[in-house]
Write an enzyme that holds these catalytic residues in place. Sequence first.
Site, PDB file in Angstrom:
ATOM      1  N   ARG A   3       0.851  -1.204   0.000  1.00  0.00           N
ATOM      2  CA  ARG A   3       0.000   0.000   0.000  1.00  0.00           C
ATOM      3  C   ARG A   3       0.876   1.239   0.000  1.00  0.00           C
ATOM      4  NH1 ARG A   3      -1.574   1.899   4.626  1.00  0.00           N
ATOM      5  NH2 ARG A   3      -2.359  -0.046   5.512  1.00  0.00           N
ATOM      6  N   TYR A  57     -15.576  17.195 -16.408  1.00  0.00           N
ATOM      7  CA  TYR A  57     -16.129  15.839 -16.432  1.00  0.00           C
ATOM      8  C   TYR A  57     -17.228  15.715 -15.356  1.00  0.00           C
ATOM      9  CZ  TYR A  57     -16.351  10.907 -15.182  1.00  0.00           C
ATOM     10  OH  TYR A  57     -16.799   9.660 -14.854  1.00  0.00           O
ATOM     11  N   ASP A  70      -6.038  19.020 -14.893  1.00  0.00           N
ATOM     12  CA  ASP A  70      -6.419  17.673 -15.332  1.00  0.00           C
ATOM     13  C   ASP A  70      -5.994  17.540 -16.797  1.00  0.00           C
ATOM     14  OD1 ASP A  70      -7.721  15.395 -16.292  1.00  0.00           O
ATOM     15  OD2 ASP A  70      -9.404  15.628 -14.908  1.00  0.00           O
ATOM     16  N   LYS A 114      -7.486   6.401 -19.348  1.00  0.00           N
ATOM     17  CA  LYS A 114      -7.734   6.897 -20.707  1.00  0.00           C
ATOM     18  C   LYS A 114      -6.497   6.712 -21.593  1.00  0.00           C
ATOM     19  CE  LYS A 114     -11.466   8.258 -18.548  1.00  0.00           C
ATOM     20  NZ  LYS A 114     -12.609   7.368 -18.417  1.00  0.00           N
TER      21      LYS A 114
END
Length: 387
Positions: free
Chosen positions: A50, A102, A174, A199
């Site tokens: 982690r 978005y 972004d 993406k």
Amino acid sequence: MPEGLDARTIAATNGVAQDTSFGAVIAPIHLSTTFKFPAFEQPGPYDYSRLGNPTRDQLADTIAKLEGGARAVMVSSGMAALDLALSSLCPGDLLVAPHDCYGGTHRLLSLRGARGQYRVIFVDQTDEAALAAALAHKPKVVLVETPSNPLMRVVDVRRVTGQAKAVGALAVVDNTFLSPALQQPIALGADLVVHSTTKFLNGHSDVIGGAVIAAEAAVGDELAAWANTIGVTGSPLDAYLTLRGIRTLFVRVERQQQNAGQLAAFLDAHPAVSRVHYPGLESHPGHAIARAQQAGFGAMLSFELVGGRAAVKTLVENLQVFTLAESLGGVESLIAHPPTMTHAAMDPEARAIAGITDGLLRLSIGLEAVDDLLADLSRGLKAVTRG
Ligand code: PLP
């Protein structure tokens, strides 16, 4: 690797042929959640996945280099990346965000705002007066998404990051729609860059992931520590696949945007289409800025049909090569109807303010032969025209 390599070389080879165990050319995947302590009170370079994992770190190192940042933190989705990038905001702090971002981003910010975790002003960042009025309220963070999803509005990153800094705000960009192959916001003044690696970076529609890239190492270290604390770091298998996707990032994006340019020109001349949103078109209001700050116009575009929602239904029912699906940036071409799909989470009023109409469709252009894509759209639009 030597200093000063071209980004194409970094994408294709960063971390290749470094394996000291067996000389593997492609770095092995490390799925282990935990790592042996060589001796009591002496951890090795890794102790628990982690916090840190060699496969994930390999990906982070590659993305940080591609974005020109000091450190990247890999997380489990683009939404986790946005939330992490905004995690310094405290109750009462103000965030200035784009009004046409978005839909999932809009939902995240609206819900955090409604819970009092911070305050949000959504603003059209291409409207200089509206942006100046928002900045006068002294935000702690300014979030930019350019080109915006789904209307492809282009924000002048250097100008907005400069204005953000002038009022003491952190500038977060972004960069999902272009990827570092086409835009590097840190060189344009951003403090943090956010990606949905789902993406273009992964590029094969088989991983959900995200990244935050910090211009400064200390900020990156803080974000990495917080990502570990809240447990949003990404999985090694996802990291392995994403790194494999990045190996071909430049060739994919170059060909995809070539296809997109041809499709945009075709749609722009079609009588069933009232408007095409693609920064590569000279008629696009952000064309000059895109030309100056981007290395290409990208593989995303949207367009509006004269016949509204009924025409949308006819078109999507008559397509055979494009798939009706959310998401973007994969090798396959997708078509989405933002009001009922990607931006359904936004309330109708916010959608109307953003300019997302019922006749709007968004295309993510893939690697198919462009003639097949043109023929598919032509067939669909013929059905629309016939009614
Ligand atoms: N940012 C942008 C611009 C997006 O388009 C998306 C998703 O479509 C996200 C962030 C969220 O990414 P993810 O779906 O990986 O959480």
